[in-house]
Design a protein around this motif. Sequence first.
Motif, mmCIF file in Angstrom:
data_model
loop_
_atom_site.group_PDB
_atom_site.id
_atom_site.type_symbol
_atom_site.label_atom_id
_atom_site.label_comp_id
_atom_site.label_asym_id
_atom_site.label_seq_id
_atom_site.Cartn_x
_atom_site.Cartn_y
_atom_site.Cartn_z
ATOM 1 N N LEU A 71 17.289 9.121 11.444
ATOM 2 C CA LEU A 71 17.762 7.866 12.020
ATOM 3 C C LEU A 71 17.450 7.866 13.513
ATOM 4 N N ASP A 72 16.769 6.815 13.973
ATOM 5 C CA ASP A 72 16.315 6.792 15.363
ATOM 6 C C ASP A 72 17.191 5.959 16.290
ATOM 7 N N VAL A 132 19.485 10.607 17.526
ATOM 8 C CA VAL A 132 19.758 9.164 17.390
ATOM 9 C C VAL A 132 19.998 8.544 18.762
ATOM 10 N N GLN A 133 19.268 7.456 19.041
ATOM 11 C CA GLN A 133 19.477 6.701 20.266
ATOM 12 C C GLN A 133 20.478 5.581 19.964
ATOM 13 N N ILE A 134 21.494 5.443 20.831
ATOM 14 C CA ILE A 134 22.531 4.445 20.588
ATOM 15 C C ILE A 134 22.498 3.422 21.723
ATOM 16 N N LEU A 135 22.418 2.159 21.323
ATOM 17 C CA LEU A 135 22.505 1.093 22.327
ATOM 18 C C LEU A 135 23.971 0.900 22.652
ATOM 19 N N PRO A 165 7.574 4.387 11.088
ATOM 20 C CA PRO A 165 8.403 3.290 11.592
ATOM 21 C C PRO A 165 9.670 3.821 12.219
ATOM 22 N N LEU A 166 10.169 3.092 13.179
ATOM 23 C CA LEU A 166 11.421 3.411 13.824
ATOM 24 C C LEU A 166 12.555 3.017 12.891
ATOM 25 N N LYS A 167 13.427 4.030 12.556
ATOM 26 C CA LYS A 167 14.525 3.764 11.639
ATOM 27 C C LYS A 167 15.752 3.302 12.428
ATOM 28 N N ILE A 168 16.243 2.097 12.053
ATOM 29 C CA ILE A 168 17.342 1.474 12.787
ATOM 30 C C ILE A 168 18.503 1.230 11.842
ATOM 31 N N ALA A 169 19.709 1.524 12.328
ATOM 32 C CA ALA A 169 20.943 1.195 11.617
ATOM 33 C C ALA A 169 21.683 0.125 12.405
ATOM 34 N N ILE A 170 22.318 -0.820 11.682
ATOM 35 C CA ILE A 170 23.024 -1.923 12.332
ATOM 36 C C ILE A 170 24.502 -1.811 12.013
ATOM 37 N N ILE A 171 25.331 -1.886 13.076
ATOM 38 C CA ILE A 171 26.773 -1.971 12.882
ATOM 39 C C ILE A 171 27.145 -3.446 13.003
#
Length: 526
Positions: free
Chosen positions: A83-84, A108-111, A16-22
């Motif tokens: 972390l992706d 890590v890819q950052i939007l 799974p794609l690991k996503i962190a939320i700010i």
Amino acid sequence: MDEKKRANLSQTAERPLKIAIIGGGRRCRSLLEMIDAERFPWLNAEIVAVVEPNPNAVGVQLAREKGIFTTARVEDLYSIDSLDLVIELAGKEDLLRGFLKRGGTPKVQILGTTISRLFSDLIRLQEEHLFREKQLALIESIAETIFSSIRDRVMIMRPDMKVLDANNALLEWLGMGKDDVVGKYCYQITHRFTEPCYCYGIHCPLMECLETGGTGHSIHEHSERDGSTRYYEISTVPLRNPKGQIEVVLEIIRDITDELERRVEQKTKALKQDLARLIHEDKMIALGKLVASAVHEINNPLSGIHALAKLMRNRMEEDKPLSEDERKQFCYYLQLIDQESARCSNIVGNLLSFSRQQKLEKAYFNVNEIIRKVVLLSKHKMELQDISLKLELEESIPNVFGDPGQIQQCLVNLVFNAMEAMPNGGTLTIKTHYEEHRERVRIDVIDTGVGIPKEIISQIFEPFYSTKSKDKGVGLGLSVVYGIIKEHRGSIYVVSQVGKGSDFIVRLPCQEHSEREEGNLNNGKC
């Protein structure tokens, strides 16, 4: 690309794609809920961390409940392995810039801010969509509850008369399940017809609705499952799509049988009150005619009595005894005075009896006696008009049950009508006869007058219809006679020929027949 890199890519694609939320607010919560609800079936991802300084934010609370790592510091994201992706949903660009300044990790890819806002807006739109879905579901639930609980029978139909839905009241009325109703034509389930109602001459409110574009109305008679007949008011309401086309039709079926019966009862009561008023008015008219006749009838004997009394007084004032012949003459005079005064008293008594305001009191009486009273009151007028009277009364007729005063009023009207039909004289015949096969007493009032034309003979019993001039009356007489006779469960009709006269035939139930009819009414048989 070497084998090691391919292996790393393959492994990355499988996990799974690991996503962190700010930002751990409402949008974070919405994203967590959408991922749980698999709103993005093409996205193989999991939320592994939420950064939010407010520990009471709704997104942070939900993240904790799900066991997701939460922190107030952006720097803690560096410690997360593999972390992706980092998504900023708080609208706090400084947090995202701080994370970027520290360099993060190249994996890590950052939007960025703009993309994060776009993603945030997408989540907001999804939230609104979900909210509207919930609202729509709530509205549908409320509508379904109201639809099912309405006491009137309701169904929804397509313009081609096929049923789409029906509420519980209609299903209970039909004794059918929803599966038995939906998909069938309305006339098949309500009337059990094989063709539309209009094919049987019944007004179809659905067709009216489609033709006019407005509501349709009709009253239908239905045979119930228990064999009884009920009356229903049918109303149809068109429901249109955004283009203004009729999409479906709502049909409401309301039982109005009890309401109709109540209205009929009220109308019947009002008609009876009107009939009573007309009877009283007609009675006053007839009384006026009788008084006019009785005045002449009384005047002659009173003049005779006055003359005889004056003659006797003058003789008695002479100072000499009466001779035997004078005594006999005086006795004869006194006998005449007795007879004539008794006749006057009888006439006045009958007038008083006829004019008295009395309640409707039914009793057994002899029709012949009523006829003789009417003849006594009208005889002098017959003599003045040169009308000869023939009485052919069958003495053995049984008694009649009813109100003798009202029957006398009917006969007074018929007798005076007969006399008015013979202005130049003629013959008035009154007959009575017992018709054993009908169990009725028949009364014939026959004149040799002008007769009634065929084209108006069907109208003579209508109120205010009269062939006489205005000074002769307002046409209440025969309509009142008709009403009284019907009240006594009798019948009246006329046989007439222009130039030869008329025969008014009245039939009244006799004593035995009336008793039997009363018994049937009490037992619910009539």
